[in-house]
Design a protein around this motif. Structure first.
Motif, PDB file in Angstrom:
ATOM      1  N   ARG A  50      -5.358  27.506  41.844  1.00  0.00           N
ATOM      2  CA  ARG A  50      -3.936  27.206  41.952  1.00  0.00           C
ATOM      3  C   ARG A  50      -3.309  27.766  43.226  1.00  0.00           C
ATOM      4  O   ARG A  50      -2.357  27.199  43.755  1.00  0.00           O
ATOM      5  N   ASP A  51      -3.851  28.885  43.752  1.00  0.00           N
ATOM      6  CA  ASP A  51      -3.311  29.422  45.001  1.00  0.00           C
ATOM      7  C   ASP A  51      -3.657  28.520  46.176  1.00  0.00           C
ATOM      8  O   ASP A  51      -2.845  28.305  47.077  1.00  0.00           O
ATOM      9  N   ILE A  52      -4.876  27.995  46.169  1.00  0.00           N
ATOM     10  CA  ILE A  52      -5.269  27.080  47.230  1.00  0.00           C
ATOM     11  C   ILE A  52      -4.456  25.788  47.148  1.00  0.00           C
ATOM     12  O   ILE A  52      -4.010  25.253  48.172  1.00  0.00           O
ATOM     13  N   VAL A  53      -4.239  25.319  45.936  1.00  0.00           N
ATOM     14  CA  VAL A  53      -3.391  24.134  45.756  1.00  0.00           C
ATOM     15  C   VAL A  53      -2.004  24.394  46.332  1.00  0.00           C
ATOM     16  O   VAL A  53      -1.452  23.574  47.074  1.00  0.00           O
ATOM     17  N   ALA A  54      -1.429  25.554  46.009  1.00  0.00           N
ATOM     18  CA  ALA A  54      -0.081  25.888  46.495  1.00  0.00           C
ATOM     19  C   ALA A  54      -0.042  25.977  48.007  1.00  0.00           C
ATOM     20  O   ALA A  54       0.935  25.557  48.641  1.00  0.00           O
ATOM     21  N   ALA A  55      -1.104  26.520  48.610  1.00  0.00           N
ATOM     22  CA  ALA A  55      -1.147  26.621  50.069  1.00  0.00           C
ATOM     23  C   ALA A  55      -1.156  25.233  50.708  1.00  0.00           C
ATOM     24  O   ALA A  55      -0.438  24.976  51.681  1.00  0.00           O
ATOM     25  N   PRO A  79      -5.485  40.959  41.151  1.00  0.00           N
ATOM     26  CA  PRO A  79      -4.921  39.769  41.806  1.00  0.00           C
ATOM     27  C   PRO A  79      -4.057  38.974  40.840  1.00  0.00           C
ATOM     28  O   PRO A  79      -4.230  39.047  39.625  1.00  0.00           O
ATOM     29  N   ARG A  80      -3.129  38.222  41.398  1.00  0.00           N
ATOM     30  CA  ARG A  80      -2.242  37.427  40.546  1.00  0.00           C
ATOM     31  C   ARG A  80      -3.059  36.412  39.762  1.00  0.00           C
ATOM     32  O   ARG A  80      -4.035  35.854  40.254  1.00  0.00           O
ATOM     33  N   ASN A  81      -2.650  36.196  38.540  1.00  0.00           N
ATOM     34  CA  ASN A  81      -3.319  35.226  37.677  1.00  0.00           C
ATOM     35  C   ASN A  81      -2.308  34.728  36.655  1.00  0.00           C
ATOM     36  O   ASN A  81      -1.113  34.986  36.767  1.00  0.00           O
TER      37      ASN A  81
END
Length: 292
Positions: A50-55, A79-81
């Motif tokens: 989801r972090d890569i998607v957001a980036a 780390p955030r999760n």
């Protein structure tokens, strides 16, 4: 599908085309729903990071603490999760405010070769400017200990008064650290005015984590030290330290990370006891040691 999984589940059209996937294959993937078109030119699979998607959606790159896991850096906090969402740290360069996003300065070093992640140098520089000193120190120490970067390089990238606090953190980076506990404990001890030597070899004991004021051994125990065989070994080492004329204390993760003031105060108390003679040699308390 495997190509995307290796990239966090997301890729741009040009990345897919360079890897040899034809437009028709992408169209087929979208048609049978094995691929999702996030927006024009960006494809993702189910379960994408989801972090890569957001980036990708923000047209930015992950940086600071949000990028630490991609370089396997130590982190003070998990780390955030899904259970610990937190803010996402990006370098977008647009300056536009986004909910739940900390937008850092533009990246000035080479980025990750295929992920939307800032280069290691930018990740650490952003963290030094953004995070609390202990949190940024742990990240930098992890990279330095693995030989990925040097403190001299980072200091040159952080000139001027506005970067003074960031440079000060770098002064606490150790030449060698085997765990984040060593980094944090060292900083707490130095800040308390204690004289600390790390990784000291003692006759009959072996290497100890910390030697404080040349009289007190402090060992820092992680999870492996809770295994029965290791516990027994550690106790014998403690005995050897005392036989060698040194005091010995042991602390665990929760002490170093969550209760550092209590840990330091306990050490100061022991040192004060020693100073006033509570651990005095036999000549000050005759009769309690049998003659040899």
């Amino acid at each position: 599908m495997q190509f995307l999984r290796n990239r966090g589940g997301v890729a741009r059209t040009e990345q897919l085309r360079r890897a040899g996937f034809a437009k028709s294959a992408l169209a087929t993937g979208v048609g049978n729903r094995s691929l999702n078109l996030l927006r024009r030119g960006i494809y993702a699979i189910e379960g994408a990071d989801r972090d890569i998607v957001a980036a990708f959606q923000a047209n930015g790159v992950l940086t600071c603490v949000s990028a630490a896991r991609f370089y396997n850096l130590w982190q003070l906090h998990e780390p955030r999760n899904a259970q610990r969402p937190g803010a996402l740290h990006l370098s977008c360069g647009s300056g536009l405010a986004r909910d739940g996003v900390v937008d850092h300065a533009r990246c000035t070093h080479p980025k990750h070769p295929y992920l939307p992640v800032a280069g290691l140098a930018d990740v650490l520089i952003h963290a030094l400017r953004c995070r609390a000193e202990l949190e940024s120190l742990v990240l930098v120490q992890s990279a330095v200990s693995r030989g990925l970067i040097t403190t001299d390089f980072l200091k040159k990238k952080l000139p001027g008064n506005r970067n003074g606090a960031a440079r000060a953190v770098l002064d606490f980076v150790l030449p060698r650290a085997d765990s984040l506990l060593e980094v944090l404990a060292h900083m707490h001890f130095v800040r308390a005015g204690l004289r600390v030597r790390m990784h000291v070899e003692l006759a009959g004991v072996g290497e100890v984590d910390c030697l404080i004021n040349e009289c007190l051994v402090v060992e820092l125990d992680g999870r492996t030290h809770l295994e029965p065989r290791q516990v027994k070994k550690d106790r014998y080492r403690d005995n050897a330290s005392v036989r060698g004329g040194l005091l010995s204390l042991r602390y665990y993760y929760q002490d170093v990370v969550h209760r550092p003031e209590e840990m330091v105060n306990e050490i100061l108390t022991v040192l004060r006891h020693r100073e006033v003679g509570h651990f005095a040699p036999a000549r000050y308390a005759p009769g309690w040691v049998p003659p040899s």
